[in-house]
Motif scaffolding. Structure first.
Motif, PDB file in Angstrom:
ATOM      1  N   ARG A  45       0.829  -1.211   0.000  1.00  0.00           N
ATOM      2  CA  ARG A  45       0.000   0.000   0.000  1.00  0.00           C
ATOM      3  C   ARG A  45       0.865   1.263   0.000  1.00  0.00           C
ATOM      4  O   ARG A  45       0.443   2.307  -0.492  1.00  0.00           O
ATOM      5  N   GLU A  73      -8.364  -4.707  -5.108  1.00  0.00           N
ATOM      6  CA  GLU A  73      -8.027  -3.323  -4.773  1.00  0.00           C
ATOM      7  C   GLU A  73      -7.110  -2.680  -5.804  1.00  0.00           C
ATOM      8  O   GLU A  73      -7.193  -1.480  -6.054  1.00  0.00           O
ATOM      9  N   SER A 180      -8.739  -2.246   2.467  1.00  0.00           N
ATOM     10  CA  SER A 180      -9.018  -1.037   3.232  1.00  0.00           C
ATOM     11  C   SER A 180     -10.511  -0.957   3.546  1.00  0.00           C
ATOM     12  O   SER A 180     -11.343  -1.556   2.865  1.00  0.00           O
TER      13      SER A 180
END
Length: 254
Positions: A45, A73, A180
């Motif tokens: 990330r 994601e 997330s």
């Protein structure tokens, strides 16, 4: 340059992959490494790499769930998994989720470099040339329901069904599915048409309906068993979901 992150709980493998593959020949650089899955997610990330090579069995992480989370994601991320176990079903599931290569350990250099070539080729075909890989947050989610997204949503729902009797937050579920909170919220809405709180309340009320069939349990007991600490809140949610009160529902099943 394409950014690469390598994740494996065996440092010798991380070092070997970093040093032995001629990354520059493929227009790549190793931007980061990690030695367990949670650390790996943090590095990914932060770095937002184009390519990830990861062990599938690691401490603190379900590798397949991590793969699904990453592909949902970061749709354009290229991901190859390493494993010391020959498992055809697992390999099939990994490919279905969007994993580029599923490589058995000990792997030879030719096989690893072939995986790198394919991943770089895939990135080039998609017109991705460098810089940090874009997050889905910067684009809303893809219009199609991906296999990786479905896998992550199903895992989230399973966690909610297993833990509905306790306090469950969006953060808890996001941590369990390795995405997330923002991304999980969007995934749930896209795949089910409901928000996190609506899904959790529906699960709790469905369980409450089963418990209400037991005349020995008071409505307050039922509310507590399905995770409501506030009786008034339970009553409001039950009526909102079912259209009638808990007592009225109980009378219909006598």
């Amino acid at each position: 340059m394409y950014r690469v992150v390598i994740i494996d709980d065996e440092p010798i493998i991380v070092t070997g992959l970093t040093r032995m593959i001629p990354w520059a020949d493929y227009g790549c650089e190793v931007a980061g490494a990690a030695y367990d899955g949670l650390e790996g997610l943090s590095v990914i990330r932060s770095m937002r790499p184009h390519i990830v090579i990861s062990d599938i069995y690691m401490p603190k992480m379900n590798g397949l769930a991590m793969a699904a989370a990453l592909k949902s994601e970061f749709e354009d991320m290229e991901l190859s998994l390493l494993t010391g176990y020959r498992d055809f079903d697992l390999a099939q599931e990994a490919i279905r989720l969007g994993v580029t290569r599923y490589i058995l350990k000990p792997s030879n250099m030719e096989e690893l470099q072939e995986a790198v070539r394919v991943m770089v080729s895939n990135l080039q075909r998609k017109g991705i040339t460098g810089g940090k890989l874009a997050e889905e947050e910067g684009h809303a989610l893809p219009q199609k329901e991906s296999a990786a997204g479905s896998f992550t949503v199903n895992r989230a729902l399973e966690y909610m069904k297993e833990n509905y009797s306790h306090k469950v937050t969006l953060t808890d579920v996001a941590d369990n599915t390795y995405v997330s909170q923002w991304h999980l919220s969007k995934l749930l809405n896209r795949h089910t048409g409901k928000s996190f709180s609506e899904l959790l309340n529906t699960i709790r009320i469905e369980e409450a309906k089963k418990l209400l069939a037991d005349p020995a349990l008071r409505v307050g007991d039922v509310a507590e068993k399905v995770g409501f600490l506030d009786m008034a809140h339970f009553s409001r949610v039950f009526k909102k979901v079912t259209g009638i009160s808990a007592n009225e529902y109980r009378n219909t099943i006598k």
